[in-house]
Design a protein around this motif. Structure first.
Motif, PDB file in Angstrom:
ATOM      1  N   HIS A   1       0.889  -0.995   0.224  1.00 24.05           N
ATOM      2  CA  HIS A   1      -0.372   0.163   0.141  1.00 24.05           C
ATOM      3  C   HIS A   1       1.250   0.865   0.089  1.00 24.05           C
ATOM      4  CE1 HIS A   1       1.392  -0.946   4.085  1.00 24.05           C
ATOM      5  NE2 HIS A   1       1.327   0.590   4.805  1.00 24.05           N
ATOM      6  N   LEU A   2       2.094   0.777  -0.093  1.00 24.42           N
ATOM      7  CA  LEU A   2       3.001   1.878   0.063  1.00 24.42           C
ATOM      8  C   LEU A   2       3.209   2.647  -1.067  1.00 24.42           C
ATOM      9  CD1 LEU A   2       5.338   1.236   2.756  1.00 24.42           C
ATOM     10  CD2 LEU A   2       3.198   2.710   2.862  1.00 24.42           C
TER      11      LEU A   2
ATOM     12  N   ASN B   1       1.101   6.460   1.901  1.00 22.49           N
ATOM     13  CA  ASN B   1      -0.221   5.191   1.780  1.00 22.49           C
ATOM     14  C   ASN B   1      -1.047   5.031   0.434  1.00 22.49           C
ATOM     15  OD1 ASN B   1      -2.762   3.460   2.358  1.00 22.49           O
ATOM     16  ND2 ASN B   1      -1.762   3.841   4.621  1.00 22.49           N
TER      17      ASN B   1
ATOM     18  N   GLN C   1      -3.464   3.895   0.168  1.00 24.13           N
ATOM     19  CA  GLN C   1      -5.397   3.679   0.378  1.00 24.13           C
ATOM     20  C   GLN C   1      -5.934   4.620   0.885  1.00 24.13           C
ATOM     21  OE1 GLN C   1      -5.052  -0.361   3.122  1.00 24.13           O
ATOM     22  NE2 GLN C   1      -4.542  -1.118   1.383  1.00 24.13           N
ATOM     23  N   THR C   2      -5.016   5.556   1.381  1.00 17.00           N
ATOM     24  CA  THR C   2      -5.952   6.975   2.211  1.00 17.00           C
ATOM     25  C   THR C   2      -5.531   7.979   1.669  1.00 17.00           C
ATOM     26  OG1 THR C   2      -3.850   7.068   4.323  1.00 17.00           O
ATOM     27  CG2 THR C   2      -5.992   5.644   4.598  1.00 17.00           C
TER      28      THR C   2
ATOM     29  N   ILE D   1       2.996   9.454   5.096  1.00 15.37           N
ATOM     30  CA  ILE D   1       3.496   9.604   6.256  1.00 15.37           C
ATOM     31  C   ILE D   1       4.997   9.872   6.631  1.00 15.37           C
ATOM     32  CG2 ILE D   1       4.013   7.081   7.600  1.00 15.37           C
ATOM     33  CD1 ILE D   1       2.915   5.394   5.730  1.00 15.37           C
TER      34      ILE D   1
ATOM     35  N   LEU E   1       4.298   2.010   9.067  1.00 16.71           N
ATOM     36  CA  LEU E   1       4.104   1.386   7.469  1.00 16.71           C
ATOM     37  C   LEU E   1       3.188   0.860   7.840  1.00 16.71           C
ATOM     38  CD1 LEU E   1       8.288   2.488   6.844  1.00 16.71           C
ATOM     39  CD2 LEU E   1       6.498   3.649   5.927  1.00 16.71           C
TER      40      LEU E   1
ATOM     41  N   LEU F   1       0.383  -2.275   7.810  1.00 15.81           N
ATOM     42  CA  LEU F   1      -1.078  -2.362   7.809  1.00 15.81           C
ATOM     43  C   LEU F   1      -1.255  -2.976   9.133  1.00 15.81           C
ATOM     44  CD1 LEU F   1      -2.822  -3.036   4.048  1.00 15.81           C
ATOM     45  CD2 LEU F   1      -3.183  -0.824   5.785  1.00 15.81           C
TER      46      LEU F   1
END
Length: 227
Positions: A132-133, A144, A146-147, A151, A204, A206
Motif C-alpha cells: 500500500h506504500l 499510503n 489507500q488513504t 507518512i 508503515l 497495515l
C-alpha cells in the motif's frame, strides 16, 4: 546538460588524470582532496567517486554520511584494498567498488552503468511501490495509497528504512543496521534498534503485529521484501 560528478581523492597525480579523462568524456567534475565539505559539495551531483584512503575521515565514513544525506546518488568506491572484507564494507553502502590500479575505460563504464540505473529510476518518476506504500525516493516521501496520506518518519526511522531499501530482499543483521545508521558499534542486548523498528512498523504496516514490509528473520535480523 552535463552530469555533475563529485570526485574525492587525495593523490593529486591520480586525481589529475582521472578528472581530465572524465571531463574529456563530457562530465563536469568537482574534485576534493579530502572528505571535508563532501556533503555540501555533493548537492546537485549525479554520482560520487570516492577513494577509501583519505586524510582525516576515511572513505568508508564519508561514504556512509553521503549515502544518508543523498540516498539516491550512486557512490563508486576506489581503493587499493582488495580484501573481501574491505569490499563488503564498501558495498554495504556504495553502489560499486573499483580496485586500483584501474583503466580509465573501466571506471567510465562503471560510472555509466550507475548513471543509467539512477536515470531509469528518475524516468519512472522514482516511485517504488511496496504493497500500500508509494515511496518517492527522489523527494524522500512515503504515501499510503489507500488513504492518500503522507507518512512522516523521524530521522532515525527514515535512515533505517532507507538502509533496508538499499539492501532490498537481503537480510541485514541488527549489528549491520545499527552501525550503518548510528555510526557506532552495536552492543549485544541493546534494544534501541528494536524500539525504532517497532515504531517504524506502526507507521508503515497495515497490521504492525503481522508485518509484511519490514520482515523479521528470526535469530538473524530484518529485511524489506522485494515488491
Amino acid at each position: 546538460m552535463k552530469n555533475k560528478l563529485l570526485y574525492i581523492e587525495d593523490d593529486t597525480e591520480i586525481a589529475t588524470w582521472v578528472r581530465e579523462d572524465l571531463e574529456d568524456r563530457g562530465y563536469e567534475v568537482t574534485w576534493l582532496g579530502s572528505g571535508e565539505g563532501a556533503v555540501e559539495a555533493a548537492a546537485g551531483c549525479s554520482l560520487v567517486i570516492l577513494d577509501v584512503m583519505l586524510p582525516g575521515l576515511d572513505g568508508f565514513t564519508i561514504g556512509q554520511r553521503l549515502k544518508k544525506e543523498y540516498p539516491a546518488v550512486p557512490i563508486v568506491m576506489l581503493s587499493a584494498r582488495t580484501s573481501i572484507d574491505d569490499k563488503l564494507h564498501g558495498l554495504d553502502f556504495a553502489d560499486d567498488y573499483v580496485t586500483k590500479p584501474f583503466h580509465p575505460d573501466e571506471l567510465a563504464a562503471r560510472i555509466e552503468v550507475q548513471l543509467r540505473k539512477a536515470g531509469a529510476a528518475v524516468s519512472s518518476n522514482n516511485v517504488l511501490k511496496l504493497d500500500h506504500l508509494a515511496i518517492y525516493e527522489k523527494d524522500n516521501r512515503i504515501v499510503n495509497e489507500q488513504t492518500g496520506e503522507e507518512i512522516i518518519l523521524s530521522g532515525k526511522q527514515f535512515h533505517i528504512f532507507a538502509y533496508l531499501l538499499r539492501h532490498m530482499g537481503m537480510i541485514r543483521t541488527k549489528e549491520q543496521i545499527y552501525e550503518a545508521v548510528w555510526n557506532e558499534s552495536y552492543l549485544d542486548g541493546d534494544k534501541t534498534l528494536m524500539v525504532h523498528i517497532r515504531h517504524l512498523r506502526e507507521k508503515l504496516e497495515l497490521d504492525p503485529a503481522n508485518p509484511v514490509i519490514i520482515q523479521t528473520v528470526r535469530g538473524v535480523g530484518y529485511r524489506v521484501k522485494k515488491p
